[in-house]
Design a protein around this motif. Sequence first.
Motif, PDB file in Angstrom:
ATOM      1  N   ARG A 222       0.817 -43.921 -75.326  1.00  0.00           N
ATOM      2  CA  ARG A 222       0.102 -45.141 -75.660  1.00  0.00           C
ATOM      3  C   ARG A 222       0.741 -45.509 -77.357  1.00  0.00           C
ATOM      4  NH1 ARG A 222      -3.848 -41.849 -73.712  1.00  0.00           N
ATOM      5  NH2 ARG A 222      -4.871 -42.891 -71.812  1.00  0.00           N
ATOM      6  N   VAL A 223       0.887 -46.758 -77.432  1.00  0.00           N
ATOM      7  CA  VAL A 223       1.306 -47.003 -78.905  1.00  0.00           C
ATOM      8  C   VAL A 223       0.686 -46.286 -80.002  1.00  0.00           C
ATOM      9  CG1 VAL A 223       1.920 -48.955 -80.255  1.00  0.00           C
ATOM     10  CG2 VAL A 223       2.030 -49.470 -77.874  1.00  0.00           C
ATOM     11  N   GLU A 323       4.337 -54.280 -81.822  1.00  0.00           N
ATOM     12  CA  GLU A 323       4.445 -55.388 -80.659  1.00  0.00           C
ATOM     13  C   GLU A 323       5.422 -56.474 -81.207  1.00  0.00           C
ATOM     14  OE1 GLU A 323       0.234 -56.532 -81.551  1.00  0.00           O
ATOM     15  OE2 GLU A 323      -0.455 -54.964 -79.975  1.00  0.00           O
ATOM     16  N   THR A 340       4.357 -56.559 -72.888  1.00  0.00           N
ATOM     17  CA  THR A 340       4.240 -55.766 -74.412  1.00  0.00           C
ATOM     18  C   THR A 340       4.425 -54.290 -74.067  1.00  0.00           C
ATOM     19  OG1 THR A 340       1.951 -55.098 -73.162  1.00  0.00           O
ATOM     20  CG2 THR A 340       2.109 -57.219 -74.071  1.00  0.00           C
ATOM     21  N   HIS A 342       2.506 -51.720 -74.121  1.00  0.00           N
ATOM     22  CA  HIS A 342       1.693 -51.253 -73.088  1.00  0.00           C
ATOM     23  C   HIS A 342       2.390 -51.334 -71.535  1.00  0.00           C
ATOM     24  CE1 HIS A 342      -1.794 -49.037 -72.026  1.00  0.00           C
ATOM     25  NE2 HIS A 342      -1.832 -49.729 -70.918  1.00  0.00           N
ATOM     26  N   SER A 343       3.272 -52.431 -71.337  1.00  0.00           N
ATOM     27  CA  SER A 343       3.843 -52.541 -70.181  1.00  0.00           C
ATOM     28  C   SER A 343       4.823 -51.374 -70.260  1.00  0.00           C
ATOM     29  CB  SER A 343       4.669 -53.831 -70.026  1.00  0.00           C
ATOM     30  OG  SER A 343       3.935 -55.059 -70.382  1.00  0.00           O
ATOM     31  N   ARG A 345       4.303 -48.328 -70.525  1.00  0.00           N
ATOM     32  CA  ARG A 345       3.591 -47.350 -70.046  1.00  0.00           C
ATOM     33  C   ARG A 345       3.443 -47.595 -68.482  1.00  0.00           C
ATOM     34  NH1 ARG A 345      -0.197 -43.371 -71.360  1.00  0.00           N
ATOM     35  NH2 ARG A 345      -2.148 -43.329 -70.580  1.00  0.00           N
ATOM     36  N   HIS A 346       3.144 -48.855 -68.077  1.00  0.00           N
ATOM     37  CA  HIS A 346       3.126 -49.028 -66.497  1.00  0.00           C
ATOM     38  C   HIS A 346       4.504 -48.803 -65.793  1.00  0.00           C
ATOM     39  CE1 HIS A 346      -0.966 -50.222 -67.231  1.00  0.00           C
ATOM     40  NE2 HIS A 346      -0.587 -51.569 -67.898  1.00  0.00           N
TER      41      HIS A 346
END
Length: 399
Positions: A222-223, A323, A340, A342-343, A345-346
Motif C-alpha cells: 500500500r502507498v 499520486e 492511481t 493503488h492500481s 496493487r491490483h
Amino acid sequence: MKGHYYKRDCKCQVEDCTCKWTFVVDNGINPKTGRRRQKSKGGFSTKHEAQMAAFAFLDEVKEGKSVVKKDIKFKDFIQDWLEYYIDRNAPKPGTIDNRLYSINKLMPFFAHLKLNDITEDIYQEALHTLKSQNLTRNTLEGIHTTGKMIFNFATSKKVIETNPTEQAYIRKDQKTIIEDDVEELPNFFERNELLMFLDTVNEKGLYMDEVIFTTLAYTGIRVGELVALQWKDIDFKKHTIRITKTYYNKKNNTRNYQLVPPKTLKSRRIVSVDEIVINALKKHKLEQEALIRHFGDRYSDYGYIFANFNRYPGYPVLIKLVETRMTRILKLGELNKGLTPHSLRHTHTSLLAQAGATLEEIMDRLGHYDEEVTRKVYLHFTTEVKRAACDKFSKLLQR
C-alpha cells in the motif's frame, strides 16, 4: 433519606392551596467537586404523591437505573461515548475519523432528541432515509455499527432502558435478473501497459520516481506502507522488506504526520523482493546520502527511505506527492489517466494470478486476510487460465 418537600413558588400562605408539590432528595456525591448531588422534581398535587415519587426515584438509584440521565440529548451524550470509545479501544486515527463521519450522518436525525425518546421506529426510519441517499452498503453498515455502539453504551450506563438499535436493519436491494452478469473489476495495468509505465518512469521520471514505482509495482504494498518505510525495514542480504507500520496524515501537513499500525494484523508481514527492487533501493540510498551531506544540519534524519528533499528535508513524503507523480507519468506515457498508485496493487494481484500463484499466497503477500476486490481479480484471471487450458484440449482433438 435526606431531602425535603415544598410548594415551589407558592405565595398563598394557605395550607390547602392548589399549588404543586416538589421533592428534593440527595443523590450521592459529585466526585469532581466533593459536594452532594440533589435531584428535584415538581408537579405533584399532594405531598404524599411527591413522597412516593421520591421513594421510587431512590429505589431506581439503588438498582442502578437512575432517571437523572433520562433528559440527556443525543448531541450531548456523544462526547461521553467518544471519550469512552477512544479510551477503551485506542483506535487508529482513521478509525476515529470513520466514527466521526458516522456520527455526523446520524446527527440530523437525533441531535436534539432525548436518548429516551429515540424509539426503534425513529432509528429505523433514519436508516431508511440514509439508504435513500445512495450511500454504499459498506458506508451504511459503518454508520449502523457506530449507532449500535452508542446506544449499547447508553444501555449499559442505564441512560436508557430499551436499545432502539437491537432489531434495526439496513434494507437490502431487490435482486433483479441481469442478462449479462459481468462483475466490474478495479482499474489495473495489463502486463504490457505496466512495462510501458515503468519505461516512462525510467525515461521521464523525477527524483525518486523510479524507486517509488518500481517498489509499488514489484511488491503490491500500500502507498501508506511505502511512505512509512525506513532503511531499517530493508534487508539487503535476504532481499526482504518488513511492513510494520503505515503513514497517516489527514491534513497533508508534512510535519504533523502519524505512524500507525498496519490496516490489519495480517498486514504486518515480510515481503520478499526481486533483485530489481533491491538495486533500485541501493541506487536511491547513495543519492539520498549525497543529499544528506548537502543539507547538513538542515536534514532531519529519521531514517525514512522516501524523504522530502525540499521543504522539511528528511520528513516522509506525502501520499499526495506519489499520486501527483503518477498522474504526471500517466500523462507523459499516454496511458489510462484513471489509474492511481493503488492500481499498482491490483496490477500486482493480476500478474501473480497469471503467473500461477494461489489466492492464499497472494493474500499473504498483500497483507490481506480476506479482501473482496483481490478475490475478484484473482478469480477473473484464473478463469481465463482455465479457459485457455480448455481451448488447448479442444485443439488437440481437432481433426
